[in-house]
Design an enzyme around this catalytic site. Structure first.
Site, PDB file in Angstrom:
ATOM      1  N   HIS A 394       0.840  -1.202   0.000  1.00 48.05           N
ATOM      2  CA  HIS A 394       0.000   0.000   0.000  1.00 48.05           C
ATOM      3  C   HIS A 394       0.869   1.244   0.000  1.00 48.05           C
ATOM      4  O   HIS A 394       2.048   1.218   0.369  1.00 48.05           O
ATOM      5  CB  HIS A 394      -0.976  -0.019   1.169  1.00 48.05           C
ATOM      6  CG  HIS A 394      -0.392   0.210   2.522  1.00 48.05           C
ATOM      7  ND1 HIS A 394      -0.420   1.431   3.149  1.00 48.05           N
ATOM      8  CD2 HIS A 394       0.208  -0.629   3.399  1.00 48.05           C
ATOM      9  CE1 HIS A 394       0.134   1.337   4.341  1.00 48.05           C
ATOM     10  NE2 HIS A 394       0.529   0.089   4.527  1.00 48.05           N
ATOM     11  N   ASP A 404       6.354   1.905   7.285  1.00 50.45           N
ATOM     12  CA  ASP A 404       5.057   1.414   6.836  1.00 50.45           C
ATOM     13  C   ASP A 404       4.295   2.573   6.211  1.00 50.45           C
ATOM     14  O   ASP A 404       3.830   3.469   6.929  1.00 50.45           O
ATOM     15  CB  ASP A 404       4.308   0.857   8.040  1.00 50.45           C
ATOM     16  CG  ASP A 404       2.898   0.389   7.721  1.00 50.45           C
ATOM     17  OD1 ASP A 404       2.539   0.329   6.529  1.00 50.45           O
ATOM     18  OD2 ASP A 404       2.157   0.089   8.674  1.00 50.45           O
ATOM     19  N   GLU A 441      -5.181   1.357   2.396  1.00 51.43           N
ATOM     20  CA  GLU A 441      -4.979   0.156   3.234  1.00 51.43           C
ATOM     21  C   GLU A 441      -5.177   0.480   4.701  1.00 51.43           C
ATOM     22  O   GLU A 441      -5.712  -0.330   5.463  1.00 51.43           O
ATOM     23  CB  GLU A 441      -3.576  -0.403   2.986  1.00 51.43           C
ATOM     24  CG  GLU A 441      -3.273  -1.702   3.735  1.00 51.43           C
ATOM     25  CD  GLU A 441      -2.723  -1.501   5.139  1.00 51.43           C
ATOM     26  OE1 GLU A 441      -2.569  -2.506   5.858  1.00 51.43           O
ATOM     27  OE2 GLU A 441      -2.434  -0.341   5.541  1.00 51.43           O
ATOM     28  N   GLU A 442      -4.723   1.670   5.099  1.00 49.53           N
ATOM     29  CA  GLU A 442      -4.748   2.015   6.513  1.00 49.53           C
ATOM     30  C   GLU A 442      -6.162   2.055   7.086  1.00 49.53           C
ATOM     31  O   GLU A 442      -6.353   1.855   8.286  1.00 49.53           O
ATOM     32  CB  GLU A 442      -4.056   3.366   6.745  1.00 49.53           C
ATOM     33  CG  GLU A 442      -2.563   3.374   6.458  1.00 49.53           C
ATOM     34  CD  GLU A 442      -1.740   2.616   7.495  1.00 49.53           C
ATOM     35  OE1 GLU A 442      -2.322   2.103   8.473  1.00 49.53           O
ATOM     36  OE2 GLU A 442      -0.510   2.551   7.331  1.00 49.53           O
TER      37      GLU A 442
END
Length: 474
Positions: A394, A404, A441-442
């Site tokens: 992502h 991340d 995605e988060e």
């Protein structure tokens, strides 16, 4: 293997005095080496999975180091492993971490990713979906006397600017916020519930402490944050505050940033409280893609959404709330020593409450159908083009997202360049390779879920493997 910094000796029970900052240039070198090693491991995985076509002739070779001894031919796998560059990885990482890039508002990065893949000879495009997302408008956490309305403490809900860290100065940094958290303005007495697991809520009940109509304070760890909120809501709570305890991620573990790798006192852990165990992806289109004209649920019928407001806290902001519980309810150690966190180093006793003072949570968020951009790149297979492996990561982040997801995004681009260099020499994979850069995605695996739902029949029939490069370097 990934190189790590030397292990810090745990320092639970005492705060850590400032020391000499970690040398940033040295840290950058180690991170670059670690990123390169991660890329190499991934390249080897892909080499095994994709199956290279027949070896290339020697006159096409750019480096004699990839020659197979005695046959005058090239081993594409050896050449493949020599292409990635730590300098390029660093450039990619610098680009992706140049600012906050929250889902739905990072189209420029999507276009950059698409254009870079295309420049490597990869057939690349942006694929849009339209999920239900939320963004922060106004947040507040206040401890006050309901009788006099006197405010005893108001949480800062912002992270400190750290000298030398430009990401901490970004004016677009989000305040305290949890993705897909419910809007609301609620008030109640405070109760501490450890990690907010089902066992923790059962232990409170057994101790005679009710969470009905209360604001529940829990710490990160043990289970997904959405489950903490769900458990509190099922017990009748009005709202939830989730904080990072220094026993789990802070000075009890070692030196805090920027003097070490652990969480400093003002740091917030943002994230999603979506119930992805019910279903991931867009809350309003369960089981089918959130295309522009898709039929949508009424938000009140979305089973993956919690119904009470929630916010994250730093341990600096949690400390006054925990102090307000002292002497009320049960001392936490009588339930279990595992209920006692690291703020004891600052003289805090952990009690369950309920408090005599009230806590107000204001979580004003703006929910809207928001276009998100996945980037999909494709190298067609030469022998089995219908069959594929997918390499994905992502792209969105709650902040700069260095590890991340941006370390993975950097690796993804360098992978594409490595394959592009081989294609210039006439190489093709046996099977199709898909490069996927997901958005949102988060919020709950949204971008990837919508694309899978949109392509589910082909994926079930012909996709061999998915290689995830999210947080390639930790």
């Amino acid at each position: 293997a990934i190189m790590a910094l030397p292990e810090e000796k745990p320092l639970c029970g005492s705060n850590v005095a400032p020391d000499q900052p970690v040398h940033r240039a040295r840290m950058g070198i180690w991170r670059g080496v670690a990123t390169a090693l991660s890329a190499m491991a991934l390249l080897l995985t892909l080499y095994s999975a994709a199956h290279f076509s027949a070896p290339l002739c020697m006159h096409d070779m750019r480096s004699e180091t990839a020659r197979n001894q005695g046959n005058g031919r090239i081993d594409p796998g050896q050449l493949f492993l020599r292409i990635p560059s730590t300098d390029r990885l660093r450039e990619h990482l610098r680009y992706y971490t140049s600012g906050t890039h929250v889902a739905g508002i990072n189209r420029t990065q999507a276009e950059h990713t698409r254009d870079y893949l295309a420049a490597q000879g990869v057939d690349a495009k942006i694929v849009e979906y339209y999920p239900w997302l939320n963004y922060p408008v106004n947040q507040r956490v206040a401890l006050f006397n309901e009788s006099t309305q006197a405010v005893e403490f108001e949480a800062g809900l912002q992270e400190d600017v750290i000298a030398g860290d430009s990401a901490s100065e970004d004016p677009n940094n989000l305040p305290a916020f949890l993705g897909l958290s419910a809007s609301g303005n609620v008030t109640g007495q405070l109760v501490y519930a450890n990690y907010g697991t089902l066992d923790d809520f059962r232990a409170l009940k057994a101790a005679g402490v009710s969470i009905k109509d209360k604001v529940v304070l829990v710490r990160y760890g043990g289970i997904l944050r959405g489950l903490k909120v769900q458990g509190a809501e099922r017990g009748g709570a009005r709202g939830v505050l989730i904080y990072s305890d220094p026993a789990d991620d802070g000075y009890c573990k070692g030196k805090v940033y920027p003097h070490g790798p652990w969480r400093p006192e003002s740091s917030l852990q943002r994230g999603s409280v979506a119930l992805i165990q019910v279903y991931p992806g867009d809350p309003l289109t369960p089981g089918y893609a959130a295309t522009k004209d898709a039929q949508r649920l009424d938000p009140k019928d979305a089973k993956s959404l919690n119904g009470i407001p929630s916010l994250p806290l730093s341990y600096r902001d949690a400390e006054p709330l925990l102090r307000a519980l002292v002497g009320h309810g049960k001392i936490a150690s009588e339930i279990s020593e595992s209920w006692v966190g690291g703020l004891t180093a600052r003289g805090v006793e952990y009690w369950t409450g309920p408090s005599t003072l009230a806590v107000n949570i204001l979580n004003h968020v703006d929910f809207k159908t928001t276009p998100i951009q996945n980037v999909i790149g494709r190298i067609a297979g030469s022998e089995e083009p219908e069959r594929a492996i997918i390499v994905g990561n992502h792209r969105d982040a709650w902040c700069a997202g260095a590890s991340d997801p941006s370390s993975g995004s950097a690796v993804l681009l360098e992978l594409a360049r490595a394959f592009g260099e081989l294609m210039k020499l006439g190489w093709r994979p046996r099977r199709t390779i898909i490069f996927a850069s997901w958005d949102a995605e988060e919020y709950g695996l949204v971008g990837s879920t919508e694309w899978v739902e949109d392509n589910i029949d082909w994926i079930r029939a012909d996709v061999i493997a998915y290689v995830n490069v999210d947080a390639a370097v930790m």
